[in-house]
Enzyme design. Structure first.
Site, PDB file in Angstrom:
ATOM      1  N   GLU B  72       0.861  -1.158  -0.214  1.00 16.25           N
ATOM      2  CA  GLU B  72       0.004  -0.150  -0.133  1.00 16.25           C
ATOM      3  C   GLU B  72       0.926   1.150   0.063  1.00 16.25           C
ATOM      4  O   GLU B  72       1.263   1.737   0.898  1.00 16.25           O
ATOM      5  CB  GLU B  72      -0.915  -0.080   1.066  1.00 16.25           C
ATOM      6  CG  GLU B  72      -2.301  -0.748   1.158  1.00 16.25           C
ATOM      7  CD  GLU B  72      -2.281  -2.042   1.372  1.00 16.25           C
ATOM      8  OE1 GLU B  72      -1.172  -2.681   1.741  1.00 16.25           O
ATOM      9  OE2 GLU B  72      -3.073  -2.948   1.197  1.00 16.25           O
ATOM     10  N   SER B  73       1.387   1.707  -1.081  1.00 13.09           N
ATOM     11  CA  SER B  73       2.268   2.798  -1.345  1.00 13.09           C
ATOM     12  C   SER B  73       3.531   2.863  -1.127  1.00 13.09           C
ATOM     13  O   SER B  73       4.244   1.778  -1.596  1.00 13.09           O
ATOM     14  CB  SER B  73       1.436   4.003  -0.746  1.00 13.09           C
ATOM     15  OG  SER B  73       0.184   4.020  -1.281  1.00 13.09           O
ATOM     16  N   CYS B  87      -1.965   3.748   1.745  1.00 10.18           N
ATOM     17  CA  CYS B  87      -3.341   3.916   1.310  1.00 10.18           C
ATOM     18  C   CYS B  87      -4.261   3.052   1.906  1.00 10.18           C
ATOM     19  O   CYS B  87      -3.989   2.099   2.758  1.00 10.18           O
ATOM     20  CB  CYS B  87      -3.470   4.002  -0.174  1.00 10.18           C
ATOM     21  SG  CYS B  87      -2.978   2.367  -0.857  1.00 10.18           S
ATOM     22  N   SER B 231       1.926   1.556  -8.800  1.00  9.60           N
ATOM     23  CA  SER B 231       2.703   2.327  -8.099  1.00  9.60           C
ATOM     24  C   SER B 231       4.189   2.482  -8.368  1.00  9.60           C
ATOM     25  O   SER B 231       4.513   1.575  -9.199  1.00  9.60           O
ATOM     26  CB  SER B 231       2.688   1.387  -6.570  1.00  9.60           C
ATOM     27  OG  SER B 231       1.669   1.862  -5.702  1.00  9.60           O
ATOM     28  N   HIS B 244       0.966   6.862  -7.428  1.00 12.08           N
ATOM     29  CA  HIS B 244      -0.074   5.436  -7.007  1.00 12.08           C
ATOM     30  C   HIS B 244      -1.334   5.857  -7.688  1.00 12.08           C
ATOM     31  O   HIS B 244      -1.866   6.974  -7.290  1.00 12.08           O
ATOM     32  CB  HIS B 244      -0.040   5.579  -5.368  1.00 12.08           C
ATOM     33  CG  HIS B 244       1.199   5.324  -4.654  1.00 12.08           C
ATOM     34  ND1 HIS B 244       1.877   4.147  -4.727  1.00 12.08           N
ATOM     35  CD2 HIS B 244       2.014   6.435  -4.056  1.00 12.08           C
ATOM     36  CE1 HIS B 244       3.111   4.310  -4.055  1.00 12.08           C
ATOM     37  NE2 HIS B 244       3.246   5.539  -3.635  1.00 12.08           N
TER      38      HIS B 244
END
Lengths: 336, 336
Positions: B72-73, B87, B231, B244
């Site tokens: 996540e990022s 995120c 990403s 992203h």
């Protein structure tokens, strides 16, 4: 001199601009519809103000405006604009819908041109009645009335000195600028002047406090409250200024507000700060495109002697520039 | 191409600057204390990221920085600064205290120089875990860690596109500027590129999307997710940029962030907008006194073709100027 308990000085402030009736429409209205808010009787306003929990204590007027001194702050009524400012635990937002109905009924004005609701953070939000317990609650209330309203929070939202605004961003058709100086932690010796005692004379208080000289040509209506507190309205042609003072040490607060159209507010701001000597204050300046003071940002730069700026925000909205500054007494400055 | 459900693209972003160890203190530390965050092992970071609910999927580095691509990022680690951006329903704030302990233990760095936590308003705040369900909740969490932190809300707090910041206002001792462009409602044809299929090649996607040309000299680490999402991290000497992408139609979102020290961002901003064609976006620019792009206000004035600015705010804080703008596609413009 008798101390009283906590009082919420910071006011709720609402400014409503209606659209003028077009000239041809004025003719088709029956004679009871004036298209002019100043024709509304004191009794009709009193019914609205009952909902807010405040009373009219005095009225002054000039050719442009009627100024009402209220038990909790002030109201100014021009041809198509109402400014209502109320402190304490008043419920200002209760007034909007009934006011709109009353204005329609009495004057035939139906369309809102622009709308502003603003206030600083309360000292004791829990003592407020709904929907005034938080700005989120107030904004939700207003969102139901105005589908395209915009809500803003200027300054530090986790500290005191935050300032909230709700507006329609729709603009008005004349030059408009408003300066507010909201002061806290004031000089206790100065605050003593705003307690009532046997020899109190409000005119004398207005003079020795320096208020009389802020805008010397103004028509002034002033009141000293029992046991303490002070309010005044001043009218200068199409402009007003108003001051409200809560002198109690544990919650001392003074508000100054004007729409007097100066190109530069430096001298006036310094007169106000010199008269009250707050330990901290926040200042906001609204100015639309045609306002003489625009761009307002200069008012916040390096002109306030003895204070250091903690925060500054400039908000360029659709029709207005809005500046916000939070200042604290500069203990390192030789002037403070 | 398989559609997936709702995903919260808008990231939580934290930037922590530690104070360097003074040269004489480095000597007294035992050999295991490096004074350099880049000496912390991947395994140690993984333990911190477990608390946030994300994993490291890839690592790149140059002489200045280590860049981690996360599930996540992203995370960027320099000598004394960590940038963590996550995120979805990640719990970023859970990481702060354990990260501070780990950094002290591993590197001997104990004093925070400045701290920033920021994010835009979530699409679905109710899907977040505490304390991320509201910014008030996050600010209260941070107030417990940092007694003098300042919280701000820029933009319309009753609408989408509000942007929140928590900072210590204490400043860093080098030029620093950060640009973020947070885009929503993107062009659906462009978003199709960011779905994985049998012939997908992430390098090809990075090239044909235009991302490769944003900062051509960058060292790029990129990933395409299954069934969709993209990403990338880019390193350019002491600078980074990161993108992203959540391509799903019902919640399309693209974030672009860089601290690349340009004097003017006009060309870069236009490249980014041209590549993704958002219907709306918000942009923030932080710049301290020594930053080459300062004063940052010009970046927001009349240079973004095809978009109209709905709101602009300039926040002059103690050490940084921060500008915020919210823009919408200008359907009246011939260019849009």
């Amino acid at each position: 001199m008798c101390e009283v308990g906590f009082f919420e000085g910071p006011e709720k402030l609402m400014e409503v601009w209606w659209k003028c009736l077009p000239p041809d429409q004025t003719k088709v209205l029956d004679n009871t519809k004036s298209g002019d808010l100043r024709t509304i009787s004191r009794e009709k306003w009193e019914r609205i103000l009952e909902l807010v929990n405040c009373q009219i204590i005095s009225v002054t007027k000039n050719e442009e405006m009627t100024a009402y001194l209220l038990s909790e702050s002030s109201m100014f009524v021009s041809k198509t604009r109402v400014i209502l400012k109320t402190c304490g635990q008043t419920t200002l937002l209760y007034s909007i819908k009934p006011m709109m109905s009353m204005v329609k009924e009495e004057c035939g004005l139906t369309e809102i041109q622009d709308f502003f609701y603003s206030r600083m953070s309360f000292l004791e939000p829990k003592l407020q009645h709904a929907p005034h317990q938080s700005f989120d609650q107030e904004a939700q209330w207003l969102d139901k009335l105005f589908p395209n309203g915009a809500a803003y929070a200027l300054g530090r939202i986790n500290g005191r000195g935050c300032w909230y605004l709700y507006t329609l961003n729709s603009g008005v058709d004349e030059p408009d600028q408003t300066l507010e100086i909201l002061m806290q932690d004031l000089d206790p010796d100065i605050m003593k002047e705003f307690y009532k005692n046997e020899s109190s004379d409000v005119k004398h208080v207005t003079k020795i406090s320096g208020i009389k000289d802020f805008i010397p040509e103004a028509l002034i209506d002033d009141a000293l409250f029992d046991p303490c507190g002070y309010s005044m309205n001043g009218l200068i042609n199409e402009s007003y200024f108003t001051i409200h003072i809560t002198p109690q040490k544990e919650c001392s607060y003074v508000s100054f507000e004007t729409n007097f159209k100066l190109v530069c507010y430096k001298d006036l701001i310094n007169k106000v700060l010199c008269a009250f000597k707050p330990a901290k204050f926040l200042m906001t300046l609204f100015a639309n495109k045609d306002a003489p003071c625009s761009p307002s940002i200069k008012t916040f730069e390096n002109i306030i002697t003895g204070y250091k700026r903690e925060d500054f925000q400039l908000c360029k909205m659709k029709e207005y520039n809005l500046s916000y500054g939070h200042f604290k007494k500069d203990t390192t400055s030789p002037i403070s």
